[in-house]
Design a protein around this motif. Structure first.
Motif, PDB file in Angstrom:
ATOM      1  N   ASP A 109       0.277 -72.038  17.921  1.00  0.00           N
ATOM      2  CA  ASP A 109      -1.100 -72.314  17.511  1.00  0.00           C
ATOM      3  C   ASP A 109      -2.007 -71.126  17.854  1.00  0.00           C
ATOM      4  N   SER A 114      -4.366 -70.508  13.649  1.00  0.00           N
ATOM      5  CA  SER A 114      -4.960 -71.806  13.995  1.00  0.00           C
ATOM      6  C   SER A 114      -6.252 -72.025  13.217  1.00  0.00           C
ATOM      7  N   VAL A 118      -9.144 -75.853  17.752  1.00  0.00           N
ATOM      8  CA  VAL A 118      -8.227 -74.941  18.457  1.00  0.00           C
ATOM      9  C   VAL A 118      -8.643 -73.501  18.211  1.00  0.00           C
ATOM     10  N   ARG A 122      -9.925 -70.846  21.073  1.00  0.00           N
ATOM     11  CA  ARG A 122      -9.166 -69.615  21.315  1.00  0.00           C
ATOM     12  C   ARG A 122     -10.018 -68.376  21.042  1.00  0.00           C
ATOM     13  N   ALA A 275      -0.103 -71.501  25.586  1.00  0.00           N
ATOM     14  CA  ALA A 275      -1.219 -70.941  24.832  1.00  0.00           C
ATOM     15  C   ALA A 275      -1.392 -69.455  25.136  1.00  0.00           C
TER      16      ALA A 275
END
Length: 474
Positions: A109, A114, A118, A122, A275
């Motif tokens: 992701d 993404s 999200v 980010r 992540a």
């Protein structure tokens, strides 16, 4: 795919000749005079996406088409590009199925594919660490790495060819690994990451057409299974490097540490180690492959246009006097930057920017249903005959200060709008530092018999290899 690239080279007229006024026109695929029949279109798409565009499409402002039932609108003017990627950006937030299926096994992701909350979370963490205001802090790594590369070139036999694409790949990998993970750690592990990424790209390229034409989900799962060995290799290396970078003394700066500090300072959902790994893979993908391809193209173009190479060398020597370039030198190297910008125009590293419509939209008087694709194709836009004088020629002067202005959205090598590449300033600084530092001492020349031809995979590359001779400059 290597055979396909070789076949593409044989089909095209290579290279296009130097014009009588001394302006170099580099290679590009022959352009059909009209739209291709579907079987031929699919055949060319599988071989090289750049071969499908016919002559008239380099003059049209908007191209409406369909491929096996999927509606596609190609924005090919500053107005339509702005309308889709800026005015109606919320409808085109999601990347195309092709991009998602190609990259998801590797980046999960990550920011590059993404969307929704999200993506917003980010970007809040990632964008500040590569912001233009941080380039002064990141540039010393670029200077250090290119100085080492200059020493390595000086030790080479100038009569022995080497692969410039691999050279620039190794250099870009050193820069991005040291920037992301810290100097010592990045230097030690860069080679492992590069080899795994190269294997990944070779496998993933063949599946791009499947997603574009709406292949069934089981085919995408099959491709993901084929990619597992390369993905595991990359993830294992990245996870070990992240742990080491976050455990390193605070005196060892890195983008991973900066991301961790930004994440702690924010108020969003804390990022997991997965992540962090996904964003590290994204930073490497964006900061390595595209930059390496661009720098390799720069050296090829300069090798064919000695007048531009001489100008670059004179500028670099006057500013640098033999030392490697640093951040403070960049404003005094306008021609080096112009060479990079013109290279990005002719050979944009991402030749197609595609998004999936999240609702029905109207662009340029055409209706695109939900699920249709909107594209900006820099390969077309950057060579549009109504927007650029001598669009296929290599003319760095068009990017020098004082040159005639160009339409604002006619040049999009780093995309545009909310999803513009966060590392654009990083990439431009790196390429200019590399060209100026190496260009003052070396005049790389294309190896005898070498053929160069653009081939589009995940990025636009000069074939599988770029054999050159690292000759010393006079």
């Amino acid at each position: 795919m290597a055979d396909a690239a070789a076949g593409a080279r044989r089909k095209a007229a290579l290279p296009h000749p130097v014009a009588r006024d001394g302006v170099f026109t580099p290679p590009y695929p022959d352009r059909p005079r009209s739209r291709l029949p579907l079987p031929e279109l699919v055949r060319r798409l599988r071989r090289n996406m750049l071969e499908v565009w016919h002559e008239r499409q380099f003059t049209e402002p908007l191209i409406a088409t369909a491929l096996l039932g999927r509606r596609i609108l190609i924005c090919n003017s500053p107005e339509t590009v702005q309308d889709a990627f800026i005015r109606q950006a919320e409808a085109f937030e999601r990347k195309s199925p092709q991009q998602r299926h190609a990259l998801e096994p590797l980046v999960g992701d990550g920011l590059i594919i993404s969307d929704g909350l999200v993506w917003k979370d980010r970007r809040r963490v990632v964008a500040p660490v590569t912001h233009a205001s941080r380039i002064a802090d990141l540039a010393p790594v670029m200077t250090e790495a290119v100085a080492e590369r200059a020493a390595a070139w000086a030790a080479r036999d100038p009569a022995q060819p080497f692969d410039m694409l691999a050279e620039m790949g190794a250099l870009a990998a050193e820069v991005i690994c040291r920037s992301v993970f810290g100097r010592a750690l990045g230097e030690a592990r860069a080679g492992q990451v590069v080899s795994a990424f190269a294997a990944y790209q070779r496998k993933v390229s063949a599946g791009g057409l499947l997603a574009l034409i709406g292949a069934p989900p089981w085919l995408h799962r099959l491709q993901g299974w084929r990619l597992r060995p390369e993905v595991r290799r990359i993830h294992d290396v990245l996870e070990a490097m992240i742990e080491a970078a976050l455990s390193a003394p605070e005196s060892e700066p890195s983008l991973i540490r900066a991301m961790a500090e930004a994440e702690l300072a924010g108020s969003g959902q804390p990022m997991s180690r997965t992540a962090f790994r996904n964003e590290a893979a994204t930073l490497f993908l964006a900061g390595h492959e595209t930059t390496a391809s661009t720098m390799a193209w720069c050296w090829y173009l300069l090798s064919q246009d000695r007048r531009s190479a001489d100008r670059l060398r004179a500028e670099a020597r006057a500013v640098l006097g033999g030392r490697p370039a640093g951040f403070e030198d960049l404003p005094k190297l306008p021609f080096a930057r112009a060479v990079v910008e013109e290279t990005l125009r002719l050979y944009p590293p991402i030749p197609v920017l595609a998004r999936e419509a999240q609702r029905e939209v109207v662009l340029g008087g055409r209706t695109l249903p939900q699920g249709g694709l909107v594209m900006v194709v820099p390969w077309l836009l950057h060579r549009h005959k109504a927007l650029w004088e001598r669009p296929d020629a290599f003319l760095p002067d068009r990017f020098l200060p004082g040159a005639p202005p160009r339409p604002r959205h006619a040049y999009v090598p780093f995309s545009l709008g909310p999803r513009v590449c966060t590392g654009a300033h990083f990439a431009m600084a790196e390429a200019a530092i590399v060209l100026a530092t190496l260009g003052q001492r070396f005049a790389p020349r294309l190896a005898p018999g070498a053929k160069v031809f653009p081939v589009a995979r995940l990025t636009l590359r000069p074939g599988e290899t770029l054999p050159m001779l690292p000759e010393r400059a006079g």
